[in-house]
Design a protein around this motif. Sequence first.
Motif, PDB file in Angstrom:
ATOM      1  N   GLU A 144      -7.538  -6.854   0.828  1.00 32.92           N
ATOM      2  CA  GLU A 144      -6.309  -6.163   1.350  1.00 32.92           C
ATOM      3  C   GLU A 144      -5.043  -6.273   0.548  1.00 32.92           C
TER       4      GLU A 144
ATOM      5  N   PHE B  81     -13.512 -10.608   7.320  1.00 34.52           N
ATOM      6  CA  PHE B  81     -13.851 -10.460   8.534  1.00 34.52           C
ATOM      7  C   PHE B  81     -15.260 -10.198   8.700  1.00 34.52           C
TER       8      PHE B  81
ATOM      9  N   GLU C 210      -7.478   1.970  14.471  1.00 36.76           N
ATOM     10  CA  GLU C 210      -9.046   2.125  14.515  1.00 36.76           C
ATOM     11  C   GLU C 210      -9.779   0.708  14.852  1.00 36.76           C
ATOM     12  N   LEU C 211     -10.836   0.745  15.807  1.00 35.59           N
ATOM     13  CA  LEU C 211     -11.733  -0.191  16.221  1.00 35.59           C
ATOM     14  C   LEU C 211     -12.860   0.017  15.498  1.00 35.59           C
ATOM     15  N   GLU C 212     -13.228   1.197  15.308  1.00 32.33           N
ATOM     16  CA  GLU C 212     -14.855   1.328  15.070  1.00 32.33           C
ATOM     17  C   GLU C 212     -14.662   2.922  14.624  1.00 32.33           C
ATOM     18  N   GLY C 213     -15.462   3.142  13.273  1.00 29.55           N
ATOM     19  CA  GLY C 213     -15.527   4.433  12.872  1.00 29.55           C
ATOM     20  C   GLY C 213     -16.927   5.004  12.954  1.00 29.55           C
TER      21      GLY C 213
ATOM     22  N   ILE D 107      -5.003 -10.692  13.300  1.00 32.17           N
ATOM     23  CA  ILE D 107      -6.533 -10.579  12.736  1.00 32.17           C
ATOM     24  C   ILE D 107      -6.784  -9.199  12.403  1.00 32.17           C
ATOM     25  N   PHE D 108      -6.190  -8.066  12.758  1.00 31.13           N
ATOM     26  CA  PHE D 108      -6.617  -6.596  12.714  1.00 31.13           C
ATOM     27  C   PHE D 108      -6.876  -6.337  11.089  1.00 31.13           C
ATOM     28  N   ARG D 109      -6.035  -6.984  10.284  1.00 31.86           N
ATOM     29  CA  ARG D 109      -6.260  -6.462   8.912  1.00 31.86           C
ATOM     30  C   ARG D 109      -6.641  -7.726   8.213  1.00 31.86           C
ATOM     31  N   SER D 110      -7.693  -8.258   8.094  1.00 25.31           N
ATOM     32  CA  SER D 110      -7.583  -9.551   7.249  1.00 25.31           C
ATOM     33  C   SER D 110      -8.406  -9.288   5.937  1.00 25.31           C
TER      34      SER D 110
ATOM     35  N   ARG E 261     -11.552  -6.924  15.065  1.00 31.20           N
ATOM     36  CA  ARG E 261     -10.986  -5.965  15.685  1.00 31.20           C
ATOM     37  C   ARG E 261     -11.156  -5.869  17.111  1.00 31.20           C
TER      38      ARG E 261
ATOM     39  N   ARG F  77       0.892  -1.089  -0.004  1.00 28.81           N
ATOM     40  CA  ARG F  77       0.026  -0.009  -0.066  1.00 28.81           C
ATOM     41  C   ARG F  77       0.980   1.300  -0.021  1.00 28.81           C
TER      42      ARG F  77
ATOM     43  N   GLN G 230     -18.190  -7.444  10.168  1.00 24.92           N
ATOM     44  CA  GLN G 230     -18.445  -6.188  10.789  1.00 24.92           C
ATOM     45  C   GLN G 230     -19.800  -6.150  11.589  1.00 24.92           C
TER      46      GLN G 230
ATOM     47  N   SER H 296     -19.645   1.962  12.852  1.00 23.99           N
ATOM     48  CA  SER H 296     -19.471   0.767  12.211  1.00 23.99           C
ATOM     49  C   SER H 296     -18.218   0.121  12.743  1.00 23.99           C
ATOM     50  N   ALA H 297     -18.383  -0.969  13.407  1.00 22.82           N
ATOM     51  CA  ALA H 297     -17.518  -1.649  14.189  1.00 22.82           C
ATOM     52  C   ALA H 297     -16.913  -2.992  13.424  1.00 22.82           C
ATOM     53  N   GLY H 298     -15.716  -3.521  13.649  1.00 24.73           N
ATOM     54  CA  GLY H 298     -15.186  -4.697  13.209  1.00 24.73           C
ATOM     55  C   GLY H 298     -15.109  -5.779  14.456  1.00 24.73           C
TER      56      GLY H 298
END
Length: 459
Positions: free
Chosen positions: A191, A204, A273-276, A198-201, A320, A111, A206, A315-317
């Motif tokens: 991604e 996942f 970030e956990l949740e936006g 497991i943070f960026r999978s 995460r 990225r 939501q 919006s939560a994961g």
Amino acid sequence: MSKPSKQSLLDKITAACKRRGFIFPSSEIYGGINGFWDFGPAGAQLKRNVRDLWWDTLVGNGHTGPDNEKFDIVGLDAAIIMNNKVWEASGHTTSFSDPMVDCRKCKQRFRADMLPETKCTEGGEHDYTDVRDFNLMFKTHVGPVQDDDSTAYLRPETAQAIFVQFQNVLTVSRTKVPFGIAQMGKAFRNEINPRNYIFRSREFEQMELEFFVKPGTEDSWLHWWLNKRMEWYVALGIKPDNLSIEWHPQDKLAHYAKACADIMYAFPFGVQELEGIASRTDFDLKAHAEHSGKISPYFDTETNQKYYPYVVEPSAGLDRTILAILCDAYCEESLTNAKGQTETRTVFRFHPKVAPVTVAVFPLLRNRPELIEKAEQVFADLRPHFRVQWDDRGNIGKRYRYQDELGTPYCVTIDFDTIGAGETPDNANTVTVRDRDTMEQVRIPVPEVTSYLKQCMNI
Ligand code: ATP
């Protein structure tokens, strides 16, 4: 009690999660697949507990918002694959992308906004190509013919189905603005660099709420939801000191957002970030109204106005959240054992609300029918009230260590005193209850065990 050094903490948590059946690499026996994870028996239960808590906290009637305003939240469980026009209307087909670069030497892809600090594996610095956009949606085909017309996408977020079904849900729910539609489920993003466990999978879950409000009231709802969502993480047992809020600067907002704040968690690899929580205006409803011609403006019977409601979106994961719970609960303690040696005790100090097992039941010996019979009776008494696990393997000390690593708040041991055959007749029909965190043991009469444990766990 101590936390290991930050560099090794994630490795230790990963190892403990594998050992105790929380998380396994997907398809491990075939070498795994990057960005995909499986949740084992303990992890599946932990996930289910958190999922249920999210749903039960939100979905229902009679919530009270700012200024004592009553509101409802209803649920939705939509299909993962939708008509492609959904993604055209939402802008995902054209703009759901990350900037990427390739290294000409090692052929790896990165990225562009997250370049590695490490050198190229072929030696020296990386030799990057120009930046290009990479669409993160996974493609598949629907039906037997694989051509452009049959191309479909795995949803990259759960939110869009809520906007697409807005009219249907509003009609059947007989609710009025303000109200929410909640949905949880799998989302998929290809991604470029899945990382940090497991943070960026790439696959996942939501947990998203689209909350529809009267235009002009969105700012106070945004702040209200931000507080509510922070309180929810604290109620899961996450330490408030590890949580923080980060507002997006105005010039970094997504094209549809008027304001956005992220709930952040201090992970071992940094604050992330956990949740936006975004104030999304009427962008999505209007976009789908224009593209489909099927969503009418909302008619407000109190003001006789017609409008497309504005949306505040927490919006939560789920994955995460699970990682934050694991990181928050993980502890190592140095203990001196009976032989005077120092040993390390690994504990997941889960809140009883989320712990996969809340009570473990141990018959002292597995080959004594009279102990087993009594233990079975205690087990049956506890089972309707707690997530109970039976454990009769090895010595009691080993069983305690095992349950500590599983994060079980209480262990109940049935011994010879319990069945009236021990050295202390006064202890007949009592069991030993051992507390995970203090390691203290108390004797409790069998008929009182359930109420004692409920009181200890405050459930
Ligand atoms: P990031 O900036 O970390 O890529 P995002 O801002 O794109 O995340 P959103 O689109 O706002 O994320 O998604 C909402 C939530 O979904 C995030 O807060 C996160 O908890 C979760 N999420 C998003 N992408 C992933 C992923 N690749 N793996 C796990 N969870 C994710």
